[in-house]
Write an enzyme that holds these catalytic residues in place. Structure first.
Site, mmCIF file in Angstrom:
data_model
loop_
_atom_site.group_PDB
_atom_site.id
_atom_site.type_symbol
_atom_site.label_atom_id
_atom_site.label_comp_id
_atom_site.label_asym_id
_atom_site.label_seq_id
_atom_site.Cartn_x
_atom_site.Cartn_y
_atom_site.Cartn_z
ATOM 1 N N ILE A 144 0.847 -1.192 0.000
ATOM 2 C CA ILE A 144 0.000 0.000 0.000
ATOM 3 C C ILE A 144 0.882 1.241 0.000
ATOM 4 C CG2 ILE A 144 -1.811 1.281 1.226
ATOM 5 C CD1 ILE A 144 -2.437 -1.385 2.723
ATOM 6 N N THR A 151 3.916 2.066 2.706
ATOM 7 C CA THR A 151 5.076 2.890 2.363
ATOM 8 C C THR A 151 4.885 4.310 2.892
ATOM 9 O OG1 THR A 151 4.362 3.875 0.251
ATOM 10 C CG2 THR A 151 5.216 1.609 0.174
ATOM 11 N N LYS A 171 9.235 7.942 11.188
ATOM 12 C CA LYS A 171 8.322 8.826 11.932
ATOM 13 C C LYS A 171 7.056 8.103 12.375
ATOM 14 C CE LYS A 171 7.228 12.843 10.250
ATOM 15 N NZ LYS A 171 6.923 13.888 9.232
ATOM 16 N N ASP A 200 9.065 7.063 -2.077
ATOM 17 C CA ASP A 200 8.514 8.330 -2.557
ATOM 18 C C ASP A 200 8.107 8.085 -4.006
ATOM 19 O OD1 ASP A 200 8.076 10.845 -3.682
ATOM 20 O OD2 ASP A 200 9.734 11.807 -2.629
ATOM 21 N N ASN A 245 -2.283 4.210 -3.354
ATOM 22 C CA ASN A 245 -3.051 5.166 -2.558
ATOM 23 C C ASN A 245 -2.354 6.509 -2.381
ATOM 24 O OD1 ASN A 245 -4.963 6.028 -0.253
ATOM 25 N ND2 ASN A 245 -2.972 5.946 0.759
ATOM 26 N N TYR A 288 -6.479 18.907 -9.272
ATOM 27 C CA TYR A 288 -6.694 17.626 -8.580
ATOM 28 C C TYR A 288 -7.648 16.749 -9.385
ATOM 29 C CZ TYR A 288 -7.721 14.337 -4.797
ATOM 30 O OH TYR A 288 -7.860 13.199 -4.038
ATOM 31 N N LYS A 290 -6.671 12.925 -11.025
ATOM 32 C CA LYS A 290 -7.414 11.717 -10.679
ATOM 33 C C LYS A 290 -8.225 11.192 -11.866
ATOM 34 C CE LYS A 290 -6.179 11.210 -6.354
ATOM 35 N NZ LYS A 290 -5.445 10.007 -5.907
ATOM 36 N N THR A 343 -9.711 12.778 6.945
ATOM 37 C CA THR A 343 -8.277 12.485 6.983
ATOM 38 C C THR A 343 -7.522 13.809 7.068
ATOM 39 O OG1 THR A 343 -7.896 12.665 4.588
ATOM 40 C CG2 THR A 343 -8.713 10.546 5.410
#
Length: 269
Positions: free
Chosen positions: A7, A32, A38, A51, A78, A143, A147, A178
């Site tokens: 993912i 990932t 972190k 990345d 994702n 955006y 997509k 989120t």
């Protein structure tokens, strides 16, 4: 033998929710993050450094996974970045970065896993797109374009890879609660801009939609059901009824009527 799932963007938000849910269901999950150290104590699955805009990190992460597991059964593309602003005032480098992350990045990850899936004669690639990718939204046009491009290329790609036993699917979320709003690039609301009021008001509305969005676990449950489906559909939409219904309306309404409906929604003149 549990399926091995990779993912991208697995350290927070929708990606983290998907990873946690699949981990609970017994899958072998690898997420990932650009900075996995972190988040190492915040997720119950392995995080790899990746990345999507850096080809070398993609190759390294996939190789590490293959060295450990020997296979990749599912890729969930994702990782993504939000971007808002009047198109005229959005810096070209920010537009390029959005396409690098939301479009070229997922394509690079697909290319990295396809040889393995082809050798296995099986695999499933799930591209996380957006309901925004079905329509050009004011002040979110870049955006929408990134997509929408991923939606279309999935349609073509899945026909090419079907002969190798590889499935490819889109899942388009609406607004979920989120941290995407804090992480997205906002073109600044400029004091002397002709777009100042309209963009400022729209930005406020967009942030409210995300803050009041659905629980990301709903996306996780949908992704799980797609993986378990032996013959998945091409497109899935996950979100509030009105968000999903807006796609239906776009199909059936005259263009200008639909445009007026969107402008009324965003309170634009």
């Amino acid at each position: 033998m549990p399926k091995v799932v990779l993912i991208t963007g697995g350290s927070s938000g929708i990606g983290k929710a998907i990873g946690e849910y699949l981990h609970q269901k017994g899958y072998t999950v690898y997420g990932t993050s650009r900075n996995p150290s972190k988040y190492i104590d915040t997720v119950p699955f392995t995080l790899l450094a990746l990345d999507v805009t850096q080809e070398s990190t993609i190759q390294t992460a996939v190789q590490i996974l293959l060295d450990k597991e020997g296979r990749i059964d599912v890729l969930v593309n994702n990782a993504g970045v939000g971007i808002t602003g009047p198109i005229e005032e959005t810096p070209v480098e920010e537009i390029r970065n959005a396409f690098e992350t939301n479009f070229y990045g997922p394509l690079s990850v697909i290319k990295a896993v396809l040889p393995t899936m082809r050798n296995q004669n099986g695999g499933h690639i799930i591209n996380v797109t957006s309901i925004a990718g079905y329509m050009g939204l004011p002040y979110r046009g870049i955006y929408s374009a990134t997509k929408g491009a991923l939606e279309l290329i999935t349609e073509a790609y899945r026909m090419e890879v079907k002969q190798f036993g590889v499935q490819m699917t889109n899942v388009a979320p609406g607004d979920f609660a989120t941290n995407i709003a804090s992480g997205r690039y906002h073109a600044p609301v400029l004091e002397n801009s002709p777009y100042k009021k309209a963009y400022g008001d729209t930005l406020e509305m967009m942030n409210e939609h995300v803050d009041g969005g659905s629980d990301p676990k709903i996306m996780a449950e949908k992704v799980h059901s797609i993986i378990e489906n032996a013959s998945p559909k091409i497109h899935y939409k996950v979100g509030a009824f009105l968000q999903k219904f807006s796609i239906v309306l776009k199909r059936i309404l005259p263009d200008k009527v639909y445009e007026r409906m969107l402008m009324n929604h965003y309170k634009l003149k």
